[in-house]
Design a protein around this motif. Structure first.
Motif, PDB file in Angstrom:
ATOM      1  N   GLY A 106      56.889  25.634  75.583  1.00 35.26           N
ATOM      2  CA  GLY A 106      56.886  25.474  77.033  1.00 35.26           C
ATOM      3  C   GLY A 106      56.653  24.029  77.420  1.00 35.26           C
ATOM      4  O   GLY A 106      57.335  23.117  76.954  1.00 35.26           O
ATOM      5  N   SER A 107      55.645  23.793  78.266  1.00 38.31           N
ATOM      6  CA  SER A 107      55.339  22.434  78.719  1.00 38.31           C
ATOM      7  C   SER A 107      54.311  21.749  77.828  1.00 38.31           C
ATOM      8  O   SER A 107      53.632  20.820  78.263  1.00 38.31           O
ATOM      9  N   GLY A 108      54.193  22.220  76.597  1.00 36.12           N
ATOM     10  CA  GLY A 108      53.338  21.551  75.626  1.00 36.12           C
ATOM     11  C   GLY A 108      51.858  21.789  75.803  1.00 36.12           C
ATOM     12  O   GLY A 108      51.031  21.012  75.316  1.00 36.12           O
ATOM     13  N   GLN A 109      51.491  22.898  76.458  1.00 34.76           N
ATOM     14  CA  GLN A 109      50.083  23.141  76.737  1.00 34.76           C
ATOM     15  C   GLN A 109      49.253  23.301  75.469  1.00 34.76           C
ATOM     16  O   GLN A 109      48.105  22.865  75.420  1.00 34.76           O
ATOM     17  N   PHE A 110      49.823  23.932  74.433  1.00 33.18           N
ATOM     18  CA  PHE A 110      49.073  24.045  73.189  1.00 33.18           C
ATOM     19  C   PHE A 110      49.389  22.899  72.230  1.00 33.18           C
ATOM     20  O   PHE A 110      48.553  22.544  71.398  1.00 33.18           O
ATOM     21  N   SER A 111      50.548  22.306  72.374  1.00 35.28           N
ATOM     22  CA  SER A 111      50.930  21.192  71.496  1.00 35.28           C
ATOM     23  C   SER A 111      49.910  20.066  71.572  1.00 35.28           C
ATOM     24  O   SER A 111      49.568  19.440  70.559  1.00 35.28           O
ATOM     25  N   ARG A 112      49.428  19.795  72.760  1.00 31.65           N
ATOM     26  CA  ARG A 112      48.500  18.669  72.920  1.00 31.65           C
ATOM     27  C   ARG A 112      47.158  18.940  72.243  1.00 31.65           C
ATOM     28  O   ARG A 112      46.466  18.006  71.840  1.00 31.65           O
ATOM     29  N   TRP A 113      46.789  20.220  72.099  1.00 24.44           N
ATOM     30  CA  TRP A 113      45.565  20.551  71.378  1.00 24.44           C
ATOM     31  C   TRP A 113      45.743  20.330  69.880  1.00 24.44           C
ATOM     32  O   TRP A 113      44.789  19.983  69.166  1.00 24.44           O
ATOM     33  N   LEU A 114      46.954  20.541  69.396  1.00 23.77           N
ATOM     34  CA  LEU A 114      47.229  20.376  67.965  1.00 23.77           C
ATOM     35  C   LEU A 114      47.306  18.908  67.555  1.00 23.77           C
ATOM     36  O   LEU A 114      46.954  18.548  66.426  1.00 23.77           O
ATOM     37  N   ALA A 115      47.774  18.061  68.456  1.00 27.05           N
ATOM     38  CA  ALA A 115      48.107  16.676  68.118  1.00 27.05           C
ATOM     39  C   ALA A 115      46.984  15.900  67.420  1.00 27.05           C
ATOM     40  O   ALA A 115      47.250  15.183  66.447  1.00 27.05           O
ATOM     41  N   PRO A 116      45.723  16.006  67.839  1.00 26.57           N
ATOM     42  CA  PRO A 116      44.685  15.210  67.165  1.00 26.57           C
ATOM     43  C   PRO A 116      44.378  15.649  65.738  1.00 26.57           C
ATOM     44  O   PRO A 116      43.725  14.908  64.996  1.00 26.57           O
ATOM     45  N   TYR A 117      44.840  16.816  65.343  1.00 25.96           N
ATOM     46  CA  TYR A 117      44.448  17.388  64.051  1.00 25.96           C
ATOM     47  C   TYR A 117      45.551  17.348  63.001  1.00 25.96           C
ATOM     48  O   TYR A 117      45.292  17.644  61.828  1.00 25.96           O
ATOM     49  N   PHE A 118      46.782  17.032  63.410  1.00 28.67           N
ATOM     50  CA  PHE A 118      47.909  17.061  62.472  1.00 28.67           C
ATOM     51  C   PHE A 118      48.645  15.728  62.482  1.00 28.67           C
ATOM     52  O   PHE A 118      48.737  15.068  63.523  1.00 28.67           O
ATOM     53  N   GLN A 119      49.156  15.364  61.316  1.00 31.71           N
ATOM     54  CA  GLN A 119      49.924  14.120  61.246  1.00 31.71           C
ATOM     55  C   GLN A 119      51.160  14.187  62.135  1.00 31.71           C
ATOM     56  O   GLN A 119      51.529  13.210  62.780  1.00 31.71           O
ATOM     57  N   GLN A 120      51.778  15.375  62.159  1.00 32.47           N
ATOM     58  CA  GLN A 120      52.980  15.553  62.973  1.00 32.47           C
ATOM     59  C   GLN A 120      52.991  16.945  63.579  1.00 32.47           C
ATOM     60  O   GLN A 120      52.608  17.925  62.926  1.00 32.47           O
ATOM     61  N   VAL A 121      53.412  17.036  64.842  1.00 33.66           N
ATOM     62  CA  VAL A 121      53.605  18.312  65.519  1.00 33.66           C
ATOM     63  C   VAL A 121      55.048  18.359  66.012  1.00 33.66           C
ATOM     64  O   VAL A 121      55.517  17.421  66.657  1.00 33.66           O
ATOM     65  N   ILE A 122      55.745  19.427  65.668  1.00 34.24           N
ATOM     66  CA  ILE A 122      57.079  19.674  66.216  1.00 34.24           C
ATOM     67  C   ILE A 122      56.961  20.831  67.195  1.00 34.24           C
ATOM     68  O   ILE A 122      56.517  21.925  66.823  1.00 34.24           O
ATOM     69  N   ALA A 123      57.324  20.582  68.435  1.00 35.19           N
ATOM     70  CA  ALA A 123      57.221  21.584  69.490  1.00 35.19           C
ATOM     71  C   ALA A 123      58.619  21.970  69.942  1.00 35.19           C
ATOM     72  O   ALA A 123      59.406  21.108  70.339  1.00 35.19           O
ATOM     73  N   THR A 124      58.940  23.255  69.861  1.00 40.32           N
ATOM     74  CA  THR A 124      60.266  23.726  70.259  1.00 40.32           C
ATOM     75  C   THR A 124      60.159  24.757  71.372  1.00 40.32           C
ATOM     76  O   THR A 124      59.164  25.478  71.486  1.00 40.32           O
ATOM     77  N   ASP A 125      61.196  24.803  72.177  1.00 42.35           N
ATOM     78  CA  ASP A 125      61.281  25.820  73.227  1.00 42.35           C
ATOM     79  C   ASP A 125      62.741  25.991  73.614  1.00 42.35           C
ATOM     80  O   ASP A 125      63.545  25.058  73.476  1.00 42.35           O
ATOM     81  N   LEU A 126      63.062  27.161  74.111  1.00 44.43           N
ATOM     82  CA  LEU A 126      64.428  27.433  74.574  1.00 44.43           C
ATOM     83  C   LEU A 126      64.737  26.660  75.852  1.00 44.43           C
ATOM     84  O   LEU A 126      65.894  26.387  76.155  1.00 44.43           O
ATOM     85  N   SER A 127      63.695  26.300  76.615  1.00 45.69           N
ATOM     86  CA  SER A 127      63.864  25.684  77.925  1.00 45.69           C
ATOM     87  C   SER A 127      63.679  24.175  77.867  1.00 45.69           C
ATOM     88  O   SER A 127      62.569  23.675  77.681  1.00 45.69           O
ATOM     89  N   ALA A 128      64.756  23.442  78.062  1.00 41.80           N
ATOM     90  CA  ALA A 128      64.662  21.984  78.133  1.00 41.80           C
ATOM     91  C   ALA A 128      63.870  21.553  79.359  1.00 41.80           C
ATOM     92  O   ALA A 128      63.155  20.533  79.324  1.00 41.80           O
ATOM     93  N   ALA A 129      63.970  22.331  80.443  1.00 40.12           N
ATOM     94  CA  ALA A 129      63.223  21.996  81.660  1.00 40.12           C
ATOM     95  C   ALA A 129      61.720  22.082  81.430  1.00 40.12           C
ATOM     96  O   ALA A 129      60.950  21.256  81.935  1.00 40.12           O
ATOM     97  N   GLN A 130      61.287  23.073  80.665  1.00 39.34           N
ATOM     98  CA  GLN A 130      59.865  23.181  80.338  1.00 39.34           C
ATOM     99  C   GLN A 130      59.429  22.010  79.465  1.00 39.34           C
ATOM    100  O   GLN A 130      58.391  21.381  79.718  1.00 39.34           O
ATOM    101  N   LEU A 131      60.182  21.707  78.419  1.00 42.87           N
ATOM    102  CA  LEU A 131      59.816  20.628  77.513  1.00 42.87           C
ATOM    103  C   LEU A 131      59.769  19.287  78.228  1.00 42.87           C
ATOM    104  O   LEU A 131      58.988  18.397  77.845  1.00 42.87           O
ATOM    105  N   ALA A 132      60.578  19.126  79.266  1.00 42.10           N
ATOM    106  CA  ALA A 132      60.578  17.864  80.024  1.00 42.10           C
ATOM    107  C   ALA A 132      59.244  17.608  80.716  1.00 42.10           C
ATOM    108  O   ALA A 132      58.932  16.464  81.065  1.00 42.10           O
ATOM    109  N   GLN A 133      58.444  18.674  80.903  1.00 37.02           N
ATOM    110  CA  GLN A 133      57.131  18.544  81.545  1.00 37.02           C
ATOM    111  C   GLN A 133      56.012  18.295  80.530  1.00 37.02           C
ATOM    112  O   GLN A 133      54.857  18.115  80.911  1.00 37.02           O
ATOM    113  N   ALA A 134      56.337  18.276  79.255  1.00 31.99           N
ATOM    114  CA  ALA A 134      55.318  18.167  78.209  1.00 31.99           C
ATOM    115  C   ALA A 134      54.786  16.739  78.111  1.00 31.99           C
ATOM    116  O   ALA A 134      55.498  15.770  78.419  1.00 31.99           O
TER     117      ALA A 134
END
Length: 244
Positions: A43-71
């Motif tokens: 979606g808009s990366g709501q959980f992705s940002r929680w993962l970011a400090p703990y992993f070298q790399q995070v790949i976030a995918t979603d069917l909605s480009a409009a949602q990802l644009a808000q991440a």
């Protein structure tokens, strides 16, 4: 996988509840690797940002480009428009896969095949969600229950039942781990609550068929209590599995 949230993607980002460090720490108990996490249905990366400090790399995918644009733009987070069932990740590359408030829309068999392809041996899958909002104010809580269970009855997508069943009825063919009960507490204004209700898929379906808003009883209630804030909480739905 359905895309019901591209419309009003900014409202979704602003109005939906956030996650918590307590949720993340519960998941990290079972994810030993820290190289790569895949946040699926991000979606808009709501959980992705929680993962970011703990992993070298995070790949976030979603069917909605409009949602990802808000991440949020984060140095170690890459966003990619892709269905849950067909990801851009390499075989055996992910230490952790997370799905936050999205798995009920997936094709389970196809997604789990992708999970098995992408996860490292002993990798971790965490399915996260939240149930129906609970409000301390009794009258307001009753109005919300009436909206959810009565007014919007028949307007929810069939997949929504998995949330009502607290994710306990989704297939989960992995070595399931025991998790601690968690909740998400907030103090919200009437406008925050109305904004949140306006992101409900059932309400969107209702509005397509009717010329009036089902939120009118709630708006009337809030009008009697201007500037009031409300103690609310969401029960956390969390299932964690290990790829054996």
């Amino acid at each position: 996988m359905k895309d019901l949230f591209s419309d009003n993607s900014l409202l979704y980002k602003q109005a939906r509840p956030d996650y918590s460090d307590a949720i993340l720490q519960e998941i990290l108990k079972y994810s030993s690797g820290r190289a790569l996490a895949w946040d699926c249905g991000a979606g808009s990366g709501q959980f992705s940002r929680w993962l970011a400090p703990y992993f070298q790399q995070v790949i976030a995918t979603d069917l909605s480009a409009a949602q990802l644009a808000q991440a949020p733009k984060l140095a170690n987070v890459s966003y990619c428009t892709a269905p849950a069932e067909v990801s851009p990740l390499l075989d055996g590359s992910a230490d952790l896969i997370t799905v936050a408030q999205a798995i009920h829309w997936f094709d389970f068999d196809a997604f789990y095949a992708e999970v098995r392809r992408v996860l490292k041996p002993n990798g971790c899958l965490a399915v996260i969600g939240y149930g129906l909002i609970e409000v301390e104010n009794t009258t307001l809580n009753q109005l919300i229950q009436q909206l959810y269970f009565e007014t919007l009855k028949g307007y929810w997508d069939a997949e929504h039942r998995y949330i009502d069943e607290m994710y306990q009825t989704i297939p989960f063919p992995f070595q399931e781990q025991t998790v601690s009960p968690l909740s998400l507490p907030y103090c919200w204004s009437s406008q925050q609550l109305l904004n949140y209700f306006n992101t409900w898929s059932g309400l969107k379906h209702y509005m397509k068929q009717h010329e009036y808003s089902p939120l009118h009883p709630l708006e009337q209630f809030f009008a009697t209590q201007p500037m009031q804030t409300y103690q609310v909480q969401f029960p956390v739905l969390l299932r964690i599995g290990i790829l054996g």
